[in-house]
Enzyme design. Structure first.
Site, PDB file in Angstrom:
ATOM      1  N   TYR A 136       0.827  -1.221   0.000  1.00  0.00           N
ATOM      2  CA  TYR A 136       0.000   0.000   0.000  1.00  0.00           C
ATOM      3  C   TYR A 136       0.854   1.261   0.000  1.00  0.00           C
ATOM      4  CZ  TYR A 136      -4.805  -1.623   0.761  1.00  0.00           C
ATOM      5  OH  TYR A 136      -6.053  -2.138   0.617  1.00  0.00           O
ATOM      6  N   LYS A 186       2.285 -15.148   3.015  1.00  0.00           N
ATOM      7  CA  LYS A 186       2.509 -15.925   1.793  1.00  0.00           C
ATOM      8  C   LYS A 186       4.004 -16.232   1.739  1.00  0.00           C
ATOM      9  CE  LYS A 186       1.091 -17.768  -2.113  1.00  0.00           C
ATOM     10  NZ  LYS A 186       0.204 -18.952  -2.169  1.00  0.00           N
ATOM     11  N   ASP A 218      -3.830 -17.956   0.863  1.00  0.00           N
ATOM     12  CA  ASP A 218      -4.812 -18.684   0.042  1.00  0.00           C
ATOM     13  C   ASP A 218      -5.554 -19.717   0.896  1.00  0.00           C
ATOM     14  OD1 ASP A 218      -2.377 -20.043   0.251  1.00  0.00           O
ATOM     15  OD2 ASP A 218      -2.400 -20.817  -1.800  1.00  0.00           O
ATOM     16  N   ASP A 246     -13.065  -8.138   3.941  1.00  0.00           N
ATOM     17  CA  ASP A 246     -14.279  -8.111   3.105  1.00  0.00           C
ATOM     18  C   ASP A 246     -14.886  -9.510   3.032  1.00  0.00           C
ATOM     19  OD1 ASP A 246     -13.859  -5.391   2.482  1.00  0.00           O
ATOM     20  OD2 ASP A 246     -14.557  -5.685   0.417  1.00  0.00           O
TER      21      ASP A 246
HETATM   22  C1  IPM Z   1     -10.687  -0.419   3.503  1.00  0.00           C
HETATM   23  C2  IPM Z   1     -10.788   0.163   2.128  1.00  0.00           C
HETATM   24  C3  IPM Z   1      -9.544   1.019   1.852  1.00  0.00           C
HETATM   25  C4  IPM Z   1      -8.340   0.105   1.917  1.00  0.00           C
HETATM   26  C5  IPM Z   1      -9.584   1.805   0.534  1.00  0.00           C
HETATM   27  C6  IPM Z   1     -10.769   2.746   0.472  1.00  0.00           C
HETATM   28  C7  IPM Z   1      -8.317   2.566   0.281  1.00  0.00           C
HETATM   29  O1  IPM Z   1     -10.955  -0.839   1.186  1.00  0.00           O
HETATM   30  O2  IPM Z   1     -10.568   0.351   4.474  1.00  0.00           O
HETATM   31  O3  IPM Z   1     -10.756  -1.643   3.627  1.00  0.00           O
HETATM   32  O4  IPM Z   1      -7.993  -0.549   0.917  1.00  0.00           O
HETATM   33  O5  IPM Z   1      -7.732   0.037   2.972  1.00  0.00           O
HETATM   34 MG    MG Z   2     -11.278  -2.757   2.004  1.00  0.00          MG
END
Ligand code: IPM
Ligand code: MG
Length: 352
Positions: A136, A186, A218, A246
């Site tokens: 990131y 990983k 994975d 997510d």
């Molecule tokens: C999260 C979001 C952010 C991330 C985006 C909006 C940059 O997906 O907080 O999970 O990737 O961290």
């Molecule tokens: Mg996210």
């Protein structure tokens, strides 16, 4: 208790407004709220997704309540001006390296999970995601190779100290929960991950009562849907944590249910300075329609009460009201119901 409220884009303002209503309903003495612009909204008003005045406001606050950022209309902008830079910038500038993303199954929602109810029922886990490093924040760019082909590149790296501090956060969290920590990496492919694993094992020596295991990412993704009950605390890097959280949200039924706390080292009068946000994004497709689920934002406010203000009892009260709302079947479109954003929050307030 100074709270900087940054509603942002899309459904961010709708869900944040409901979280603020819940905070105000608690009538906490000394609560002061002030609002700032972030994301595409800030770009349009000030020419930057994270204006200097917003950053100053965050630094002066004890906690930040954050909505969401993102707007497809900004996808053409150079990366430094895109809405996402607001949250990435705040995480970096404020040193918020530890992102706590709890995922717990609410009673009554088992049928809404993407998993079979008897599997979903087991979920009670915490993802501890490193938030200041990894691919990131590494150097990145696009270039043209010698053969004239375009190439995109992103540098993934973790330093020993970065891994060590998030490992301590995760071990401490596990000490306060089921005493089981799973580190996800990983290491079979990435040197970054090998270092990660080596350092996590070193830190484990300080926490003999916590059992530690390691999964490749994975396999972790597979285990999370196969048998999520095996997890207590998961610690992982920025990118893997983004993806797995997510995925965890769908296991509990909706991404509209998962809150998060982003913490650093700065202490406030009663806790740790933090930024609190739902893990969902700005959802431009449903913005302004009163369809967004405010529960992740409300639960984020509860995490704020706990971590930044030391108000465990108030936090638990809010969480119980959310649990009761869900159990009573007050559900929005994301969970197959018809309740609007405001109606869901009204139901939480009624149960407070
Ligand atoms: C999260 C979001 C952010 C991330 C985006 C909006 C940059 O997906 O907080 O999970 O990737 O961290
Ligand atoms: Mg996210």
């Amino acid at each position: 208790m100074k709270i900087a409220v940054f509603p942002g884009d899309g459904i961010g303002p709708e869900v944040t407004a409901e979280a603020v209503r819940v905070l105000e309903a608690l009538r906490l003495p000394g609560l002061t709220l002030f609002e700032g612009d972030v994301g595409a909204t800030a770009y349009r008003r000030h020419g930057h997704p994270l204006p200097e005045e917003t950053l100053i406001m965050a630094r002066e606050a004890d906690a930040v309540l954050f909505g969401a950022v993102g707007d497809p209309a900004c996808d053409h902008l150079e990366r430094a001006l895109r809405p996402e830079q607001a949250v990435l910038g705040l995480r970096a500038e404020l040193g918020l390296f530890a992102n706590l993303r709890p995922a717990t199954m609410f009673a009554g929602l088992e049928e809404h999970s993407a998993l079979r109810p008897e599997v979903a029922r087991q979920i009670d886990l915490l993802i501890v995601r490193e938030l200041n490093g990894d691919v990131y924040f590494g150097a990145k760019g696009q270039r043209v190779t010698e053969s004239g082909e375009r190439e995109g590149w992103d540098n993934m790296s973790y330093s020993e100290s970065e891994v060590r501090r998030i490992a301590h956060t995760a071990f401490r969290a596990a000490q306060g929960r089921g005493k089981k920590l799973t580190s996800v990496d990983k290491a079979n492919v990435l040197e970054t991950s090998q270092l990660w694993r080596d350092v996590v094992i070193e830190v484990a020596a300080d926490y003999p009562e916590v059992s530690l295991d390691h999964l490749y990412v994975d396999n972790a993704a597979m285990q999370l849907v196969r048998a999520p009950g095996q997890f207590d605390v998961i610690v992982t890097g920025n990118l893997f944590g983004d993806i797995l959280s997510d995925q965890a949200s769908m296991c509990v039924g909706s991404i509209g249910l998962l809150p998060s706390a982003s913490l650093g080292e700065r202490q406030t009068a009663h806790g740790t300075f933090g930024l609190y946000e739902p893990i969902h994004g700005s959802a431009p497709d449903i913005a302004g329609q009163g369809k967004a689920n405010p529960l992740a934002a409300i639960l984020s406010a509860a995490m704020m009460l706990r971590h930044s203000f030391g108000l465990e009892e108030a936090a638990a009260k809010v969480e119980a009201a959310v649990g009761a709302t869900v159990r009573d079947g007050v559900l929005g479109a994301d969970l197959g119901g018809t309740a609007s954003t405001k109606e869901i929050a009204d139901a939480v307030l009624a149960r407070l």
